[in-house]
Design a protein around this motif. Structure first.
Motif, PDB file in Angstrom:
ATOM      1  N   SER A  15       0.809  -1.213   0.000  1.00 34.72           N
ATOM      2  CA  SER A  15       0.000   0.000   0.000  1.00 34.72           C
ATOM      3  C   SER A  15       0.848   1.272   0.000  1.00 34.72           C
ATOM      4  N   GLN A  16       2.128   1.167   0.294  1.00 37.65           N
ATOM      5  CA  GLN A  16       2.967   2.354   0.337  1.00 37.65           C
ATOM      6  C   GLN A  16       3.586   2.619  -1.026  1.00 37.65           C
ATOM      7  N   GLU A  17       3.826   3.882  -1.306  1.00 31.80           N
ATOM      8  CA  GLU A  17       4.440   4.267  -2.568  1.00 31.80           C
ATOM      9  C   GLU A  17       5.913   4.546  -2.350  1.00 31.80           C
ATOM     10  N   LEU A  18       6.649   4.466  -3.440  1.00 31.94           N
ATOM     11  CA  LEU A  18       8.049   4.822  -3.410  1.00 31.94           C
ATOM     12  C   LEU A  18       8.147   6.339  -3.289  1.00 31.94           C
ATOM     13  N   SER A  19       9.086   6.821  -2.504  1.00 31.04           N
ATOM     14  CA  SER A  19       9.244   8.262  -2.356  1.00 31.04           C
ATOM     15  C   SER A  19       9.787   8.866  -3.651  1.00 31.04           C
ATOM     16  N   GLU A  20       9.613  10.157  -3.777  1.00 34.77           N
ATOM     17  CA  GLU A  20      10.065  10.868  -4.982  1.00 34.77           C
ATOM     18  C   GLU A  20      11.571  10.709  -5.177  1.00 34.77           C
ATOM     19  N   SER A  21      12.315  10.676  -4.078  1.00 21.70           N
ATOM     20  CA  SER A  21      13.772  10.538  -4.179  1.00 21.70           C
ATOM     21  C   SER A  21      14.183   9.146  -4.653  1.00 21.70           C
ATOM     22  N   LYS A  22      13.328   8.151  -4.482  1.00 19.42           N
ATOM     23  CA  LYS A  22      13.633   6.794  -4.952  1.00 19.42           C
ATOM     24  C   LYS A  22      13.211   6.615  -6.414  1.00 19.42           C
ATOM     25  N   ARG A  23      12.262   7.449  -6.890  1.00 22.37           N
ATOM     26  CA  ARG A  23      11.797   7.324  -8.270  1.00 22.37           C
ATOM     27  C   ARG A  23      12.763   7.984  -9.251  1.00 22.37           C
ATOM     28  N   GLY A  24      13.495   8.989  -8.781  1.00 28.26           N
ATOM     29  CA  GLY A  24      14.451   9.700  -9.645  1.00 28.26           C
ATOM     30  C   GLY A  24      15.512   8.794 -10.234  1.00 28.26           C
ATOM     31  N   GLY A  28      16.560   8.072 -14.137  1.00 28.92           N
ATOM     32  CA  GLY A  28      17.951   8.288 -14.550  1.00 28.92           C
ATOM     33  C   GLY A  28      18.544   7.066 -15.220  1.00 28.92           C
ATOM     34  N   CYS A  29      18.330   5.899 -14.639  1.00 27.45           N
ATOM     35  CA  CYS A  29      18.827   4.658 -15.240  1.00 27.45           C
ATOM     36  C   CYS A  29      18.140   4.400 -16.581  1.00 27.45           C
ATOM     37  N   HIS A  30      16.850   4.693 -16.652  1.00 22.50           N
ATOM     38  CA  HIS A  30      16.119   4.487 -17.909  1.00 22.50           C
ATOM     39  C   HIS A  30      16.673   5.393 -19.012  1.00 22.50           C
ATOM     40  N   MET A  31      17.012   6.618 -18.660  1.00 26.33           N
ATOM     41  CA  MET A  31      17.561   7.546 -19.647  1.00 26.33           C
ATOM     42  C   MET A  31      18.968   7.141 -20.085  1.00 26.33           C
ATOM     43  N   ILE A  53       6.722   3.133 -12.931  1.00 28.15           N
ATOM     44  CA  ILE A  53       7.346   4.457 -12.811  1.00 28.15           C
ATOM     45  C   ILE A  53       7.723   4.989 -14.187  1.00 28.15           C
ATOM     46  N   ILE A  54       8.318   4.127 -15.021  1.00 30.32           N
ATOM     47  CA  ILE A  54       8.736   4.555 -16.359  1.00 30.32           C
ATOM     48  C   ILE A  54       7.526   4.888 -17.222  1.00 30.32           C
ATOM     49  N   THR A  55       6.480   4.066 -17.157  1.00 29.74           N
ATOM     50  CA  THR A  55       5.266   4.316 -17.934  1.00 29.74           C
ATOM     51  C   THR A  55       4.626   5.636 -17.532  1.00 29.74           C
ATOM     52  N   LYS A  56       4.532   5.865 -16.222  1.00 30.23           N
ATOM     53  CA  LYS A  56       3.950   7.108 -15.725  1.00 30.23           C
ATOM     54  C   LYS A  56       4.767   8.314 -16.181  1.00 30.23           C
ATOM     55  N   TRP A  57       6.071   8.184 -16.149  1.00 27.78           N
ATOM     56  CA  TRP A  57       6.941   9.273 -16.559  1.00 27.78           C
ATOM     57  C   TRP A  57       6.778   9.580 -18.050  1.00 27.78           C
ATOM     58  N   LYS A  58       6.644   8.509 -18.872  1.00 27.82           N
ATOM     59  CA  LYS A  58       6.467   8.709 -20.315  1.00 27.82           C
ATOM     60  C   LYS A  58       5.115   9.354 -20.624  1.00 27.82           C
ATOM     61  N   GLN A  59       4.067   8.949 -19.918  1.00 27.57           N
ATOM     62  CA  GLN A  59       2.726   9.459 -20.197  1.00 27.57           C
ATOM     63  C   GLN A  59       2.505  10.862 -19.643  1.00 27.57           C
ATOM     64  N   THR A  62       6.033  13.270 -15.462  1.00 28.82           N
ATOM     65  CA  THR A  62       6.388  13.455 -14.053  1.00 28.82           C
ATOM     66  C   THR A  62       6.233  12.123 -13.328  1.00 28.82           C
ATOM     67  N   THR A  63       6.922  12.026 -12.209  1.00 30.52           N
ATOM     68  CA  THR A  63       6.756  10.836 -11.369  1.00 30.52           C
ATOM     69  C   THR A  63       6.054  11.182 -10.067  1.00 30.52           C
ATOM     70  N   ALA A  64       5.565  12.420  -9.976  1.00 31.13           N
ATOM     71  CA  ALA A  64       4.898  12.860  -8.749  1.00 31.13           C
ATOM     72  C   ALA A  64       3.586  12.102  -8.554  1.00 31.13           C
ATOM     73  N   THR A  65       3.208  11.952  -7.318  1.00 29.78           N
ATOM     74  CA  THR A  65       1.964  11.278  -6.989  1.00 29.78           C
ATOM     75  C   THR A  65       0.786  12.136  -7.414  1.00 29.78           C
ATOM     76  N   GLN A  66      -0.128  11.539  -8.148  1.00 27.28           N
ATOM     77  CA  GLN A  66      -1.304  12.242  -8.637  1.00 27.28           C
ATOM     78  C   GLN A  66      -2.435  12.126  -7.625  1.00 27.28           C
TER      79      GLN A  66
END
Length: 126
Positions: A15-24, A28-31, A53-59, A62-66
């Motif tokens: 139920s917990q999400e990854l923090s913004e600092s963990k999504r960065g 970065g690795c994907h790029m 995370i990658i799909t959300k970033w492409k669409q 941003t990786t911020a929580t909506q």
């Protein structure tokens, strides 16, 4: 031995999400043209999470929580507890009188339809 930052699977429940600092780092690795499997192994994050995370970033760009979709609930958990207690005290009350009682006692502005729907969801029928 795994460090605190790499052992994310044991610390984060479903139920917990990854923090913004963990999504960065995932982005970065994907790029840097790393595969999802490589990113998952490097950061010790499940592949499905990396893919999401990658799909959300492409669409969205941003990786911020909506914000959650849908209308927010009219009655809170506390209000539901009060509703349940009111019904347990007197089973013969109508939905209209319960709504008025909750309005005077705790200031909840709810309709009789909301009372009926919530009571039905709690298992009270009739």
């Amino acid at each position: 031995m795994q460090t605190d930052s790499t052992n994310i699977c044991e610390r984060v429940g479903r139920s917990q999400e990854l923090s913004e600092s963990k999504r960065g780092p995932v982005i970065g690795c994907h790029m840097c043209n790393k595969s999802i499997r490589d990113i998952s192994w490097l950061l010790n994050i499940p592949r499905s999470t990396v893919r999401g995370i990658i799909t959300k970033w492409k669409q969205l760009g941003t990786t911020a929580t909506q914000p959650p979709s849908g209308r927010p609930r009219k009655i809170t958990e506390r209000g539901q507890c009060m509703l349940k207690c009111t019904v347990h005290r007197s089973h013969q009350l109508s939905a209209e009188s319960i709504a008025k009682d909750l309005q005077t006692s705790c200031g909840l502005q709810i309709s009789t339809t909301t009372v009926c729907t919530d009571l039905h969801g709690m298992g009270f029928h009739g």
